[in-house]
Design an enzyme around this catalytic site. Structure first.
Site, PDB file in Angstrom:
ATOM      1  N   ARG A   1     -10.870 -30.354  12.139  1.00 57.16           N
ATOM      2  CA  ARG A   1     -10.691 -30.390  10.686  1.00 57.16           C
ATOM      3  C   ARG A   1     -11.529 -29.284  10.034  1.00 57.16           C
ATOM      4  O   ARG A   1     -11.019 -28.244   9.661  1.00 57.16           O
ATOM      5  CB  ARG A   1     -11.074 -31.791  10.166  1.00 57.16           C
ATOM      6  CG  ARG A   1     -10.572 -32.077   8.771  1.00 57.16           C
ATOM      7  CD  ARG A   1     -11.436 -31.527   7.693  1.00 57.16           C
ATOM      8  NE  ARG A   1     -12.800 -32.046   7.747  1.00 57.16           N
ATOM      9  CZ  ARG A   1     -13.799 -31.504   7.054  1.00 57.16           C
ATOM     10  NH1 ARG A   1     -13.595 -30.466   6.280  1.00 57.16           N
ATOM     11  NH2 ARG A   1     -15.019 -32.000   7.159  1.00 57.16           N
TER      12      ARG A   1
ATOM     13  N   HIS B   1     -23.867 -34.341   8.053  1.00 55.09           N
ATOM     14  CA  HIS B   1     -22.916 -33.269   8.347  1.00 55.09           C
ATOM     15  C   HIS B   1     -23.614 -31.957   7.985  1.00 55.09           C
ATOM     16  O   HIS B   1     -23.803 -31.666   6.805  1.00 55.09           O
ATOM     17  CB  HIS B   1     -21.664 -33.518   7.476  1.00 55.09           C
ATOM     18  CG  HIS B   1     -20.609 -32.486   7.560  1.00 55.09           C
ATOM     19  ND1 HIS B   1     -19.405 -32.702   8.189  1.00 55.09           N
ATOM     20  CD2 HIS B   1     -20.531 -31.221   7.068  1.00 55.09           C
ATOM     21  CE1 HIS B   1     -18.631 -31.634   8.072  1.00 55.09           C
ATOM     22  NE2 HIS B   1     -19.310 -30.713   7.398  1.00 55.09           N
TER      23      HIS B   1
ATOM     24  N   CYS C   1     -16.325 -24.253   4.665  1.00 54.84           N
ATOM     25  CA  CYS C   1     -15.462 -24.643   3.550  1.00 54.84           C
ATOM     26  C   CYS C   1     -14.813 -23.412   2.943  1.00 54.84           C
ATOM     27  O   CYS C   1     -15.501 -22.480   2.540  1.00 54.84           O
ATOM     28  CB  CYS C   1     -16.283 -25.387   2.497  1.00 54.84           C
ATOM     29  SG  CYS C   1     -15.321 -25.744   1.030  1.00 54.84           S
TER      30      CYS C   1
ATOM     31  N   ASN D   1     -19.975 -25.253  11.299  1.00 52.41           N
ATOM     32  CA  ASN D   1     -20.750 -26.483  11.498  1.00 52.41           C
ATOM     33  C   ASN D   1     -21.762 -26.263  12.606  1.00 52.41           C
ATOM     34  O   ASN D   1     -21.637 -25.328  13.393  1.00 52.41           O
ATOM     35  CB  ASN D   1     -19.814 -27.605  11.951  1.00 52.41           C
ATOM     36  CG  ASN D   1     -18.833 -27.995  10.890  1.00 52.41           C
ATOM     37  OD1 ASN D   1     -17.828 -27.325  10.700  1.00 52.41           O
ATOM     38  ND2 ASN D   1     -19.112 -29.065  10.199  1.00 52.41           N
TER      39      ASN D   1
HETATM   40  N1  COA Z   1      -1.338 -34.017   0.307  1.00 50.75           N
HETATM   41  C1  COA Z   1      -0.128 -33.468   0.076  1.00 50.75           C
HETATM   42  N2  COA Z   1       0.303 -33.112  -1.144  1.00 50.75           N
HETATM   43  C2  COA Z   1      -0.525 -33.321  -2.181  1.00 50.75           C
HETATM   44  C3  COA Z   1      -1.798 -33.892  -2.005  1.00 50.75           C
HETATM   45  C4  COA Z   1      -2.204 -34.250  -0.704  1.00 50.75           C
HETATM   46  N3  COA Z   1      -3.408 -34.779  -0.452  1.00 50.75           N
HETATM   47  N4  COA Z   1      -2.409 -33.978  -3.202  1.00 50.75           N
HETATM   48  C5  COA Z   1      -1.565 -33.469  -4.105  1.00 50.75           C
HETATM   49  N5  COA Z   1      -0.415 -33.072  -3.493  1.00 50.75           N
HETATM   50  C6  COA Z   1       0.743 -32.454  -4.101  1.00 50.75           C
HETATM   51  C7  COA Z   1       1.223 -33.206  -5.315  1.00 50.75           C
HETATM   52  O1  COA Z   1       2.135 -34.187  -4.947  1.00 50.75           O
HETATM   53  C8  COA Z   1       1.832 -32.104  -6.131  1.00 50.75           C
HETATM   54  O2  COA Z   1       3.095 -31.778  -5.574  1.00 50.75           O
HETATM   55  P1  COA Z   1       4.306 -31.236  -6.485  1.00 50.75           P
HETATM   56  O3  COA Z   1       3.843 -29.913  -7.013  1.00 50.75           O
HETATM   57  O4  COA Z   1       5.427 -31.137  -5.517  1.00 50.75           O
HETATM   58  O5  COA Z   1       4.469 -32.278  -7.546  1.00 50.75           O
HETATM   59  C9  COA Z   1       0.913 -30.918  -5.877  1.00 50.75           C
HETATM   60  O6  COA Z   1       0.321 -31.174  -4.600  1.00 50.75           O
HETATM   61  C10 COA Z   1      -0.175 -30.755  -6.924  1.00 50.75           C
HETATM   62  O7  COA Z   1      -0.822 -32.008  -7.109  1.00 50.75           O
HETATM   63  P2  COA Z   1      -2.164 -32.172  -7.953  1.00 50.75           P
HETATM   64  O8  COA Z   1      -2.551 -33.604  -7.938  1.00 50.75           O
HETATM   65  O9  COA Z   1      -1.985 -31.494  -9.286  1.00 50.75           O
HETATM   66  O10 COA Z   1      -3.210 -31.409  -7.056  1.00 50.75           O
HETATM   67  P3  COA Z   1      -4.046 -30.124  -7.410  1.00 50.75           P
HETATM   68  O11 COA Z   1      -3.174 -28.921  -7.414  1.00 50.75           O
HETATM   69  O12 COA Z   1      -4.929 -30.399  -8.579  1.00 50.75           O
HETATM   70  O13 COA Z   1      -4.986 -30.006  -6.090  1.00 50.75           O
HETATM   71  C11 COA Z   1      -6.164 -31.091  -4.314  1.00 50.75           C
HETATM   72  C12 COA Z   1      -5.919 -31.009  -5.813  1.00 50.75           C
HETATM   73  C13 COA Z   1      -7.302 -32.081  -4.111  1.00 50.75           C
HETATM   74  C14 COA Z   1      -4.897 -31.607  -3.637  1.00 50.75           C
HETATM   75  C15 COA Z   1      -6.499 -29.696  -3.756  1.00 50.75           C
HETATM   76  O14 COA Z   1      -7.444 -29.067  -4.576  1.00 50.75           O
HETATM   77  C16 COA Z   1      -7.022 -29.762  -2.333  1.00 50.75           C
HETATM   78  O15 COA Z   1      -6.279 -30.035  -1.409  1.00 50.75           O
HETATM   79  N6  COA Z   1      -8.302 -29.498  -2.101  1.00 50.75           N
HETATM   80  C17 COA Z   1      -8.916 -29.656  -0.795  1.00 50.75           C
HETATM   81  C18 COA Z   1      -9.438 -28.377  -0.341  1.00 50.75           C
HETATM   82  C19 COA Z   1     -10.047 -28.508   1.024  1.00 50.75           C
HETATM   83  O16 COA Z   1      -9.382 -28.760   1.996  1.00 50.75           O
HETATM   84  N7  COA Z   1     -11.367 -28.282   1.099  1.00 50.75           N
HETATM   85  C20 COA Z   1     -12.083 -28.276   2.306  1.00 50.75           C
HETATM   86  C21 COA Z   1     -12.475 -29.638   2.769  1.00 50.75           C
HETATM   87  S1  COA Z   1     -13.840 -30.312   1.925  1.00 50.75           S
HETATM   88 ZN    ZN Z   2     -18.336 -29.046   6.546  1.00 48.30          ZN
END
Ligand code: COA
Ligand code: ZN
Length: 315
Positions: free
Chosen positions: A15, A212, A245, A254
């Site tokens: 991950r 972590h 990240c 890590n």
């Molecule tokens: N898995 C799959 N699809 C997702 C999802 C998830 N966990 N969360 C949101 N979506 C989809 C929504 O359904 C929406 O789809 P659509 O455009 O077809 O309607 C779209 O993504 C946008 O949704 P929204 O709630 O507005 O999300 P966002 O654009 O504000 O993004 C996160 C928020 C949290 C999903 C995003 O910032 C993210 O994935 N961050 C994690 C980053 C990461 O991996 N960091 C490292 C680990 S700590």
């Molecule tokens: Zn980490």
């Protein structure tokens, strides 16, 4: 024979490790990695991340990886989720363990998951409510909550202990079954870890706590020792030290699993993990991921000849 105290090493290479790498591994490669880690003695693996494929294409196969991992005997498969939608996907696929993450630094939280830390706390409350409203399988899912950037943030700098402790209390009160304290950007030092983790453990009582660490500034394993001093017995690490990240400037890997297991076993603790088997898996993964920055002292120098004597030494 002495009975050594157990310590848990949770593999996050699939991950945290994979979210930064350029090459997208196949689902089968990811599952082979999992199977071989289990053969090496690893029990807990964070097998994937339920994020939108547009954001991290590496995890487009999250559901397939999770399903495959659930079929591997003796593996406790977990996944990271950044929001309610991610948790719903993870629970629906049948995972028994879900790790939610938010950041103590509001600025990092905004960059990472596009909402404030307070909004992420509210999202966690909704996840607990949904889990509890589901069928018996859903209700039995273990929900871990991680506090990222707990020792400082590359964007906003200092993170107060009181902020982290306040979040831990809030997450416990919201229903977290487990707490992870994360040094996402490698800012922690041993003194800081000892001080914060003692306070965290005083709050969490019987709720399991993990650390972590990232080795960005070379203090990763020193921080493990400090956390051990404080009483922590569960650590995340990544095979070959992969990771970082994508939403934190200059983030690197890590702490390295091989070196972490070596350290813990040298301290007389029982990880249950075979370091030579880890080194063999690492070679396979390095072949799959050309050009990625693998780290690790044991991979470079080998185990000391004296290492097998460790049980006699601690007896
Ligand atoms: N898995 C799959 N699809 C997702 C999802 C998830 N966990 N969360 C949101 N979506 C989809 C929504 O359904 C929406 O789809 P659509 O455009 O077809 O309607 C779209 O993504 C946008 O949704 P929204 O709630 O507005 O999300 P966002 O654009 O504000 O993004 C996160 C928020 C949290 C999903 C995003 O910032 C993210 O994935 N961050 C994690 C980053 C990461 O991996 N960091 C490292 C680990 S700590
Ligand atoms: Zn980490």
């Amino acid at each position: 024979m002495t009975t050594r105290e157990k310590v848990q090493v949770r593999e996050v290479g699939l991950r945290d490790g994979l979210q930064m790498v350029q090459t997208i591994l196949s689902t089968e490669q990811k599952l082979e990695w999992c199977r071989r880690m289990v053969d090496a003695g690893s029990v807990e693996i964070e097998v994937t991340s339920f994020v939108p494929p547009k954001i991290v294409p590496q995890f487009a196969d999250a559901a397939e990886v999770a399903r495959g991992a659930l079929e591997i005997p003796n593996l406790h498969a977990a996944a990271l989720v950044p929001n309610l939608k991610g948790a719903q996907r993870a629970i629906e696929v049948g995972l028994r363990k879900v790790h939610y993450v938010l950041s103590a630094s509001n600025e990092h939280n905004l960059k990472n998951v596009r909402r404030t830390t307070a909004e992420s706390v509210e999202d966690f409350r909704r996840i607990v409510v949904e889990r509890d409203a589901g069928g018996s399988t859903s209700r039995s899912v273990t929900l871990g909550a991680g506090v990222a950037t707990a020792f400082g943030c590359t964007i906003s700098g200092r993170v107060e202990e009181s902020t982290v402790l306040g979040l831990v209390e809030t997450l416990l009160e919201a229903g977290a079954d487990e707490i992870t304290i994360a040094d996402t950007v490698g800012y922690a030092n041993p003194g800081q870890v000892r001080a914060l983790m003692r306070k965290v453990l005083a709050i969490t009582k019987d709720v399991p706590v993990a650390c972590h660490f990232h080795d960005t500034r070379g203090l990763g394993l020193a921080n493990v020792v400090a956390a051990l001093d404080a009483g922590v017995r569960s650590f995340d690490s990544s095979l070959g030290g992969l990771g970082g990240c994508p939403f934190a400037p200059n983030a690197t890997g890590n702490i390295n699993t091989e070196d972490t297991v070596f350290l813990l076993e040298s301290e007389g603790l029982d990880t249950g993990i075979d370091i030579n088997a880890l080194l063999a898996i690492r070679e396979t993964i390095a072949g799959w991921l050309p050009g990625e920055p693998f780290t690790g002292a044991i991979a470079r120098a080998g185990l000391p000849k004296t290492f097998d004597l460790r049980e006699a030494v601690v007896a």
